[in-house]
Design an enzyme around this catalytic site. Structure first.
Site: not given
Ligand code: PA5
Length: 404
Positions: A253, A388
């Site tokens: 990511e 999404k």
């Molecule tokens: O690393 C990240 O920022 C993402 O993987 C988030 O942790 C994930 O999308 C979950 O987001 P949130 O904590 O807002 O539910």
């Protein structure tokens, strides 16, 4: 502390401009104390601690908990379960019936407070808890979210749930040293003070211009530039599988954007030597391997002598399984190198809370440096929005169709 073996001549990179990671281990002593305090209260009552979260909101905690708790039972009688990381109805249904006779506490974790997977799971679990515990539900649900904004924050205030804060400048995949990771880790009976200390030491050790995190980042970048497109993270201890998953999300990511980045993949040896091992040794030459090894893993077992020796294994009698496992690691590294798979080795002295914290901070620092080498932003994830948006479009279309 990390025995890192550089692999190639390092390219000259300007790395002094990397953003400081000081704020990725931001927990104060007071906060640590209050997390431990809540964890102790839960430990004294709960049989199940249900962590609801997805991505960076659960992978770090799960990685540490799996790495540092026994294979076949819990550390302290509290079983840690997870929800909100998938949208399977069967999973949630079976989870609720599994909870039924056991004492349950819930930690719902979402920085934004509106991610679909945890939001849906929480809606279901909240109703279940209210039906089962009535007014007492308030004491049994703990919310970890932003300090000011978000739907989850509003729910927490309205219902009077206990709250922990995700610092606004820490992204999900960098949040294991905040209450996001630390509360579940503490409830699992792991020493969070040692874990945070390991992370802090790594922060100090990897803040200079030249260190192992920089070497690792530069090595993987050099390999990427030579045409390798996949990095395989490998280890020989099954309880590290979830640490692999955390690493995969961290690098995937943080780096995979603008059509750049190594594809982060993981293998669990020796299991995967009998699955994907053939491809690694002999298939397309697209990958290099990063091998993690902890020298000292507390429990071990001796291979017994057999008078009949029908299996022909007496030459190993008296040696320990962990010794054999470590030798197999060296054999695999040699075979892969000979087969044209470069191997980066990362070795740590002991599998414990301190060294797991140390290793996770090492990877977070290296990841930020790596993303800078690629000239991408390590802290955003614009690509995640695409699915999404499509999903929401389809769900809204369905609602319109159903109503029409
Ligand atoms: O690393 C990240 O920022 C993402 O993987 C988030 O942790 C994930 O999308 C979950 O987001 P949130 O904590 O807002 O539910």
């Amino acid at each position: 502390m990390i025995n890192f073996q550089p692999l190639t001549d390092l390219p000259t990179m300007k790395i002094s401009e990397n953003p400081s990671m000081q704020h990725y281990n931001p927990v104060t002593m007071q906060e640590l104390f209050s997390i431990q305090n809540v964890a102790n209260q839960i430990n004294s009552k709960a049989k199940i601690f249900l962590v609801i979260g997805v991505g960076g909101s659960f992978l770090g905690a799960r990685a540490v908990i799996d790495a540092l708790t026994p294979y076949f039972h819990t550390n302290n009688g509290v079983e840690i379960l997870y929800a909100g990381n998938n949208m399977s109805g069967a999973y949630l249904k079976q989870l609720l019936s599994y909870l039924d006779t056991k004492d349950v506490y819930v930690n719902v974790i979402s920085k934004s407070g509106s991610t679909m997977e945890p939001a849906l799971a929480f809606r279901v679990v909240k109703k279940y808890m209210e039906q089962r515990y009535g007014k007492e539900t308030r004491k049994r649900i703990i919310v970890t979210t932003d300090s000011e904004k978000g739907i989850l924050k509003q729910i927490a205030i309205k219902e009077g749930y206990r709250q922990f804060t995700v610092p606004s400048d820490v992204g999900g995949r960098y949040s294991v040293f905040t209450p996001v990771g630390l509360l579940p880790i503490a409830v699992a009976g792991i020493d969070i003070e040692a874990f945070v200390r390991g992370g802090r030491q790594a922060e100090l050790d990897f803040s200079s211009e030249s260190n192992s995190a920089v070497d690792y980042a530069c090595n993987r970048y050099a390999l990427y530039k030579q045409g390798y497109s996949v990095e395989l993270l490998a280890s020989f201890e099954p309880r590290l599988n979830k640490l692999h998953e955390w690493w995969k999300q961290l690098f995937g990511e943080s780096e995979g954007k603008e059509h750049k980045g190594l594809y982060p993949s993981t293998v669990n040896y020796s299991t995967d030597l009998h699955a994907i091992g053939q491809f690694i040794q002999d298939g397309s030459r697209i990958m290099f391997e990063t091998l993690i090894h902890f020298d000292n893993i507390e429990e071990d077992i001796e291979i017994p002598f057999s008078p009949e020796n029908i299996d022909g294994l007496n030459y190993l009698a008296g040696r320990s399984m962990n010794e054999v496992n470590a030798t197999s690691k060296d054999g695999v590294a040699l075979a892969h190198e000979e087969g044209g798979v470069p191997v980066i080795r990362i070795e740590l002295p002991k599998l414990d809370a301190y060294h797991v914290g140390y290793l996770m901070m090492f990877f977070m620092k290296a990841c930020v440096i790596s993303a800078n080498l690629l000239e991408v932003n390590p802290f955003d994830q614009p690509g995640v929005e695409a699915y999404k948006n499509k999903m929401l479009e389809l769900l809204k279309e369905d609602v319109v169709k159903v109503r029409a």
